[in-house]
Design a protein around this motif. Structure first.
Motif, PDB file in Angstrom:
ATOM      1  N   VAL A   1       0.884  -1.258  -0.050  1.00  0.00           N
ATOM      2  CA  VAL A   1       0.085   0.080   0.063  1.00  0.00           C
ATOM      3  C   VAL A   1       0.923   1.311   0.008  1.00  0.00           C
ATOM      4  N   THR A   2       0.701   2.094  -1.133  1.00  0.00           N
ATOM      5  CA  THR A   2       1.500   3.315  -1.201  1.00  0.00           C
ATOM      6  C   THR A   2       1.192   4.533  -0.177  1.00  0.00           C
ATOM      7  N   VAL A   3       2.268   5.121  -0.148  1.00  0.00           N
ATOM      8  CA  VAL A   3       2.096   6.536   0.806  1.00  0.00           C
ATOM      9  C   VAL A   3       0.629   7.325   0.475  1.00  0.00           C
ATOM     10  N   LYS A   4       0.577   7.217  -1.221  1.00  0.00           N
ATOM     11  CA  LYS A   4      -0.477   8.073  -1.687  1.00  0.00           C
ATOM     12  C   LYS A   4      -1.882   7.447  -1.501  1.00  0.00           C
ATOM     13  N   GLU A   5      -1.938   6.066  -1.180  1.00  0.00           N
ATOM     14  CA  GLU A   5      -3.117   5.367  -0.921  1.00  0.00           C
ATOM     15  C   GLU A   5      -3.490   5.505   0.535  1.00  0.00           C
ATOM     16  N   VAL A   6      -2.403   5.638   1.413  1.00  0.00           N
ATOM     17  CA  VAL A   6      -2.690   5.673   2.611  1.00  0.00           C
ATOM     18  C   VAL A   6      -3.347   7.258   3.088  1.00  0.00           C
ATOM     19  N   CYS A   7      -2.675   8.092   2.247  1.00  0.00           N
ATOM     20  CA  CYS A   7      -3.021   9.645   2.513  1.00  0.00           C
ATOM     21  C   CYS A   7      -4.615   9.656   1.859  1.00  0.00           C
ATOM     22  N   LYS A   8      -4.809   8.870   0.814  1.00  0.00           N
ATOM     23  CA  LYS A   8      -6.164   9.060   0.158  1.00  0.00           C
ATOM     24  C   LYS A   8      -7.196   8.440   1.228  1.00  0.00           C
ATOM     25  N   ARG A   9      -6.759   7.394   1.974  1.00  0.00           N
ATOM     26  CA  ARG A   9      -7.756   6.768   2.722  1.00  0.00           C
ATOM     27  C   ARG A   9      -8.052   7.742   4.171  1.00  0.00           C
ATOM     28  N   ILE A  10      -6.795   8.417   4.367  1.00  0.00           N
ATOM     29  CA  ILE A  10      -6.981   9.429   5.879  1.00  0.00           C
ATOM     30  C   ILE A  10      -7.984  10.405   5.397  1.00  0.00           C
ATOM     31  N   THR A  11      -7.530  11.015   4.194  1.00  0.00           N
ATOM     32  CA  THR A  11      -8.604  12.151   3.675  1.00  0.00           C
ATOM     33  C   THR A  11      -9.954  11.731   3.576  1.00  0.00           C
ATOM     34  N   GLU A  12     -10.473  10.432   3.113  1.00  0.00           N
ATOM     35  CA  GLU A  12     -11.741  10.331   3.169  1.00  0.00           C
ATOM     36  C   GLU A  12     -12.247  10.351   4.494  1.00  0.00           C
ATOM     37  N   ARG A  13     -11.645  10.178   5.750  1.00  0.00           N
ATOM     38  CA  ARG A  13     -12.304  10.312   7.089  1.00  0.00           C
ATOM     39  C   ARG A  13     -11.714  11.439   7.794  1.00  0.00           C
ATOM     40  N   SER A  14     -11.207  12.415   7.306  1.00  0.00           N
ATOM     41  CA  SER A  14     -10.531  13.411   7.995  1.00  0.00           C
ATOM     42  C   SER A  14     -10.754  14.935   7.028  1.00  0.00           C
ATOM     43  N   SER A  15     -10.485  16.086   7.561  1.00  0.00           N
ATOM     44  CA  SER A  15     -10.428  17.445   6.685  1.00  0.00           C
ATOM     45  C   SER A  15      -9.190  17.648   6.322  1.00  0.00           C
ATOM     46  N   TYR A  16      -7.976  16.676   6.391  1.00  0.00           N
ATOM     47  CA  TYR A  16      -6.881  17.049   5.636  1.00  0.00           C
ATOM     48  C   TYR A  16      -6.922  16.718   4.143  1.00  0.00           C
ATOM     49  N   SER A  17      -6.135  17.471   3.509  1.00  0.00           N
ATOM     50  CA  SER A  17      -6.179  17.276   2.134  1.00  0.00           C
ATOM     51  C   SER A  17      -5.001  15.987   1.686  1.00  0.00           C
ATOM     52  N   LYS A  18      -5.188  15.552   0.739  1.00  0.00           N
ATOM     53  CA  LYS A  18      -4.074  14.708   0.108  1.00  0.00           C
ATOM     54  C   LYS A  18      -2.856  15.183   0.179  1.00  0.00           C
TER      55      LYS A  18
ATOM     56  N   GLU B   1      -1.661  17.886   1.749  1.00  0.00           N
ATOM     57  CA  GLU B   1      -1.115  18.151   2.958  1.00  0.00           C
ATOM     58  C   GLU B   1      -0.324  17.022   3.813  1.00  0.00           C
ATOM     59  N   LEU B   2      -1.310  15.760   3.583  1.00  0.00           N
ATOM     60  CA  LEU B   2      -0.709  14.701   4.254  1.00  0.00           C
ATOM     61  C   LEU B   2       0.762  14.203   3.607  1.00  0.00           C
ATOM     62  N   GLU B   3       0.624  14.317   2.236  1.00  0.00           N
ATOM     63  CA  GLU B   3       1.911  13.670   1.617  1.00  0.00           C
ATOM     64  C   GLU B   3       3.005  14.626   1.894  1.00  0.00           C
ATOM     65  N   GLY B   4       2.590  15.943   2.141  1.00  0.00           N
ATOM     66  CA  GLY B   4       3.812  16.870   2.422  1.00  0.00           C
ATOM     67  C   GLY B   4       4.288  16.431   3.639  1.00  0.00           C
ATOM     68  N   CYS B   5       3.144  16.209   4.846  1.00  0.00           N
ATOM     69  CA  CYS B   5       3.638  16.150   6.162  1.00  0.00           C
ATOM     70  C   CYS B   5       4.531  14.843   6.085  1.00  0.00           C
ATOM     71  N   ILE B   6       4.119  13.873   5.435  1.00  0.00           N
ATOM     72  CA  ILE B   6       4.895  12.454   5.868  1.00  0.00           C
ATOM     73  C   ILE B   6       6.173  12.753   5.319  1.00  0.00           C
ATOM     74  N   GLY B   7       6.351  13.622   4.054  1.00  0.00           N
ATOM     75  CA  GLY B   7       7.658  13.762   3.485  1.00  0.00           C
ATOM     76  C   GLY B   7       8.638  14.339   4.384  1.00  0.00           C
ATOM     77  N   GLU B   8       7.941  15.523   5.197  1.00  0.00           N
ATOM     78  CA  GLU B   8       8.784  16.144   5.922  1.00  0.00           C
ATOM     79  C   GLU B   8       8.933  15.425   7.329  1.00  0.00           C
ATOM     80  N   PHE B   9       8.113  14.350   7.915  1.00  0.00           N
ATOM     81  CA  PHE B   9       8.379  13.679   8.772  1.00  0.00           C
ATOM     82  C   PHE B   9       9.513  12.824   8.641  1.00  0.00           C
ATOM     83  N   LEU B  10       9.607  12.053   7.306  1.00  0.00           N
ATOM     84  CA  LEU B  10      10.656  11.282   7.324  1.00  0.00           C
ATOM     85  C   LEU B  10      11.996  11.984   7.131  1.00  0.00           C
ATOM     86  N   LEU B  11      11.935  13.322   6.349  1.00  0.00           N
ATOM     87  CA  LEU B  11      13.353  13.843   6.435  1.00  0.00           C
ATOM     88  C   LEU B  11      13.622  14.222   7.975  1.00  0.00           C
TER      89      LEU B  11
END
Length: 162
Positions: free
Chosen positions: A32-49, A51-61
């Motif tokens: 399951v890719t990061v994009k798919e995980v972000c899409k799943r979170i987007t479906e149940r929250s107010s975060y955009s895909k 925003e989530l992908e950006g946060c995960i990228g910064e988080f890993l960095l």
């Protein structure tokens, strides 16, 4: 949902004359890719895909930055990340040891309480392929493949002392 497993015969390398014994090996479904995980979170929250992908990228960095500083990354309920090193060439004396004697470093992860609890409460189901045509397409245990950074990708090795 139950964790699927397959059975694998393995020889004890310390006792090569013994017959192989069978061990359970976790069978992963699909990646399951990061994009798919972000899409799943987007479906149940107010975060955009995005925003989530950006946060995960910064988080890993930032995890990489903290580990490079020689620190342990404590991620609350997720768990801890820390560095470990493997000595490739041990020396007889302290003075002989140089940094070049170190073979490689690796990142160790110690799961937090929720993930440890998940491991304790899992149900297990022996995986059986629906058709013989699928048998050669089964994913490798534990994700396997080229990007698997730890071990042989064949699950946990048997304890030779057991």
């Amino acid at each position: 949902m139950a964790q699927n497993y397959t059975l694998m015969a393995r020889k004890n390398l310390l006792k090569p004359d013994e017959t192989p014994k069978y061990y359970a090996v976790a069978r992963s479904g699909r990646k399951v890719t990061v994009k798919e995980v972000c899409k799943r979170i987007t479906e149940r929250s107010s975060y955009s895909k995005g925003e989530l992908e950006g946060c995960i990228g910064e988080f890993l960095l930032e995890i990489v930055n903290v580990l490079e500083e020689g620190n342990i990354v404590q991620m609350g309920d997720l768990g801890n990340f820390r560095m470990s090193i493997k000595t490739g060439t041990p020396t007889d004396t302290l003075k002989e040891f140089k940094a070049s004697c170190i073979d490689k470093g690796k990142v160790l992860f110690y799961p937090g309480s929720d993930l440890r609890k998940l491991c304790k409460t899992l149900d297990y189901t022996l995986y059986k392929s629906d058709s013989s045509a699928d048998s050669d397409k089964d994913p490798l245990p534990d994700g396997g493949g080229d990007d698997n950074q730890g071990g042989s990708g064949s699950g946990e090795a048997p304890d030779p002392a057991a």
